[in-house]
Design a protein around this motif. Structure first.
Motif, PDB file in Angstrom:
ATOM      1  N   PHE A 167     -20.023  -3.839 -24.126  1.00 45.88           N
ATOM      2  CA  PHE A 167     -18.449  -4.092 -24.381  1.00 45.88           C
ATOM      3  C   PHE A 167     -17.670  -4.600 -23.384  1.00 45.88           C
ATOM      4  O   PHE A 167     -16.525  -4.960 -23.633  1.00 45.88           O
ATOM      5  CB  PHE A 167     -17.994  -2.251 -24.344  1.00 45.88           C
ATOM      6  CG  PHE A 167     -18.588  -1.522 -25.520  1.00 45.88           C
ATOM      7  CD1 PHE A 167     -18.211  -1.724 -27.027  1.00 45.88           C
ATOM      8  CD2 PHE A 167     -19.595  -0.705 -25.304  1.00 45.88           C
ATOM      9  CE1 PHE A 167     -18.777  -1.065 -27.966  1.00 45.88           C
ATOM     10  CE2 PHE A 167     -20.251   0.099 -26.292  1.00 45.88           C
ATOM     11  CZ  PHE A 167     -19.653  -0.287 -27.563  1.00 45.88           C
ATOM     12  N   GLY A 168     -18.350  -4.515 -22.102  1.00 45.81           N
ATOM     13  CA  GLY A 168     -17.705  -5.240 -20.985  1.00 45.81           C
ATOM     14  C   GLY A 168     -17.434  -6.649 -20.926  1.00 45.81           C
ATOM     15  O   GLY A 168     -16.638  -7.084 -19.968  1.00 45.81           O
ATOM     16  N   GLY A 169     -17.975  -7.304 -21.914  1.00 43.53           N
ATOM     17  CA  GLY A 169     -18.114  -8.920 -21.756  1.00 43.53           C
ATOM     18  C   GLY A 169     -18.988  -9.445 -20.748  1.00 43.53           C
ATOM     19  O   GLY A 169     -18.948 -10.291 -19.969  1.00 43.53           O
ATOM     20  N   GLN A 170     -20.281  -8.901 -20.707  1.00 40.88           N
ATOM     21  CA  GLN A 170     -21.573  -9.379 -19.956  1.00 40.88           C
ATOM     22  C   GLN A 170     -22.046 -10.910 -20.795  1.00 40.88           C
ATOM     23  O   GLN A 170     -22.676 -10.545 -21.829  1.00 40.88           O
ATOM     24  CB  GLN A 170     -22.440  -8.577 -19.573  1.00 40.88           C
ATOM     25  CG  GLN A 170     -21.958  -7.451 -18.578  1.00 40.88           C
ATOM     26  CD  GLN A 170     -21.390  -6.231 -19.383  1.00 40.88           C
ATOM     27  OE1 GLN A 170     -21.600  -6.261 -20.677  1.00 40.88           O
ATOM     28  NE2 GLN A 170     -20.750  -5.330 -19.033  1.00 40.88           N
ATOM     29  N   ILE A 171     -21.815 -11.985 -20.218  1.00 40.99           N
ATOM     30  CA  ILE A 171     -22.094 -13.138 -21.059  1.00 40.99           C
ATOM     31  C   ILE A 171     -23.365 -13.804 -20.219  1.00 40.99           C
ATOM     32  O   ILE A 171     -23.385 -14.096 -19.164  1.00 40.99           O
ATOM     33  CB  ILE A 171     -20.869 -14.319 -21.318  1.00 40.99           C
ATOM     34  CG1 ILE A 171     -19.942 -13.362 -21.915  1.00 40.99           C
ATOM     35  CG2 ILE A 171     -21.341 -15.182 -21.772  1.00 40.99           C
ATOM     36  CD1 ILE A 171     -18.781 -14.334 -22.057  1.00 40.99           C
ATOM     37  N   TYR A 172     -24.225 -13.941 -21.070  1.00 44.02           N
ATOM     38  CA  TYR A 172     -25.497 -14.710 -20.473  1.00 44.02           C
ATOM     39  C   TYR A 172     -25.653 -16.091 -21.089  1.00 44.02           C
ATOM     40  O   TYR A 172     -25.530 -16.399 -22.373  1.00 44.02           O
ATOM     41  CB  TYR A 172     -26.890 -14.053 -20.727  1.00 44.02           C
ATOM     42  CG  TYR A 172     -26.971 -12.569 -20.380  1.00 44.02           C
ATOM     43  CD1 TYR A 172     -27.690 -12.388 -19.153  1.00 44.02           C
ATOM     44  CD2 TYR A 172     -26.321 -11.448 -20.691  1.00 44.02           C
ATOM     45  CE1 TYR A 172     -27.792 -11.105 -18.373  1.00 44.02           C
ATOM     46  CE2 TYR A 172     -26.321 -10.342 -20.048  1.00 44.02           C
ATOM     47  CZ  TYR A 172     -27.228 -10.156 -19.031  1.00 44.02           C
ATOM     48  OH  TYR A 172     -27.270  -9.131 -18.474  1.00 44.02           O
ATOM     49  N   ILE A 173     -25.828 -17.032 -20.299  1.00 47.54           N
ATOM     50  CA  ILE A 173     -25.945 -18.545 -20.700  1.00 47.54           C
ATOM     51  C   ILE A 173     -27.369 -18.922 -20.103  1.00 47.54           C
ATOM     52  O   ILE A 173     -27.893 -18.924 -19.207  1.00 47.54           O
ATOM     53  CB  ILE A 173     -24.843 -19.200 -19.875  1.00 47.54           C
ATOM     54  CG1 ILE A 173     -23.473 -18.827 -20.271  1.00 47.54           C
ATOM     55  CG2 ILE A 173     -24.932 -20.793 -20.321  1.00 47.54           C
ATOM     56  CD1 ILE A 173     -22.384 -19.533 -19.447  1.00 47.54           C
ATOM     57  N   LYS A 174     -27.990 -19.843 -21.138  1.00 44.61           N
ATOM     58  CA  LYS A 174     -29.165 -20.479 -21.071  1.00 44.61           C
ATOM     59  C   LYS A 174     -29.146 -21.531 -20.059  1.00 44.61           C
ATOM     60  O   LYS A 174     -28.035 -22.312 -19.949  1.00 44.61           O
ATOM     61  CB  LYS A 174     -29.700 -21.044 -22.357  1.00 44.61           C
ATOM     62  CG  LYS A 174     -30.500 -19.976 -23.296  1.00 44.61           C
ATOM     63  CD  LYS A 174     -31.361 -20.622 -24.077  1.00 44.61           C
ATOM     64  CE  LYS A 174     -32.077 -19.339 -25.140  1.00 44.61           C
ATOM     65  NZ  LYS A 174     -32.760 -19.947 -26.347  1.00 44.61           N
ATOM     66  N   GLN A 175     -30.141 -21.544 -19.046  1.00 47.22           N
ATOM     67  CA  GLN A 175     -30.140 -22.625 -18.176  1.00 47.22           C
ATOM     68  C   GLN A 175     -30.589 -23.734 -18.720  1.00 47.22           C
ATOM     69  O   GLN A 175     -31.442 -24.000 -19.886  1.00 47.22           O
ATOM     70  CB  GLN A 175     -31.253 -22.313 -16.990  1.00 47.22           C
ATOM     71  CG  GLN A 175     -30.994 -21.184 -16.320  1.00 47.22           C
ATOM     72  CD  GLN A 175     -29.889 -21.507 -15.377  1.00 47.22           C
ATOM     73  OE1 GLN A 175     -29.524 -22.519 -14.772  1.00 47.22           O
ATOM     74  NE2 GLN A 175     -29.121 -20.234 -14.752  1.00 47.22           N
TER      75      GLN A 175
END
Length: 208
Positions: free
Chosen positions: A75-83
């Protein structure tokens, strides 16, 4: 992120979702009409609540992680981005897009700031690449309850940066209260139990 082309889904949204009919929106609509609460017993007999199972709900299981460049968790907006070679560009575009979102009712920004992993978790490669901070630490996303009709709406939020810690005992005599970092709690507990820190990865320091 889906609009930017970074988020891919395993299955296309159903008809209700394409029409913008989601459980979250229906709950919001119901709470705008208090009379609905008085009709709740009747609506229950008519089987309205059985429809909630057919109303689409966002699900992490439907995210195609393998083919997505970025996705959010929780809910808190933890965003994961691929390298990848476009990692910095993706991070920049997502940050800019989030900062442009406005509350349709107030016109104010929904996102106060977007933090990077290097800023918050410099030594943790498993931490999210971006963390969204909202004004007053409100949460962006679900309403915090699963029923279609609810007589007590809940405004969900996230944890604030400032908290309270309480300690007592002879070991704390002479220690003046002052602002502490939450990372100091674990080292303090280890010292209280005469346990040696065997790893250099732990953050913080004992306050005693």
């Amino acid at each position: 992120m889906q609009r930017l082309g970074y988020l891919k889904l395993k299955h296309k949204p159903g008809l209700l979702a394409r029409l913008g009919i989601t459980q979250q929106r229906l709950v919001q609509m119901m709470h705008n009409f208090p009379i609905i609460q008085k009709l709740k017993p009747l609506l229950n007999k008519l089987g309205l609540f059985k429809l909630t199972k057919k109303i689409p709900k966002p699900s992490f299981e439907n995210i195609d992680v393998a083919n997505s460049k970025a996705y959010a968790v929780g809910f808190g907006g933890q965003i994961y981005i691929k390298q990848g070679k476009d990692y910095e560009e993706v991070k920049k575009r997502i940050t800019e897009a989030l900062c442009k979102i406005r509350d349709p009712n107030t016109g104010k920004r929904v996102v106060k700031r977007v933090h990077t992993r290097d800023e918050l978790f410099p030594n943790n490669p498993k931490a999210p690449d971006l963390v969204v901070e909202c004004p007053n630490y409100d949460a962006v996303g679900f309403l915090g309850y699963n029923t279609l009709l609810n007589t007590n709406p809940i405004k969900s939020g996230t944890h604030k940066l400032d908290g309270v810690y309480v300690a007592s005992g002879a070991v704390f005599n002479g220690i003046k209260p002052k602002k502490q970092n939450i990372t100091n709690i674990a080292p303090t507990i280890l010292k209280l139990y005469n346990l040696q820190n065997t790893t250099s990865k732990i953050d913080g320091e004992s306050i005693i």
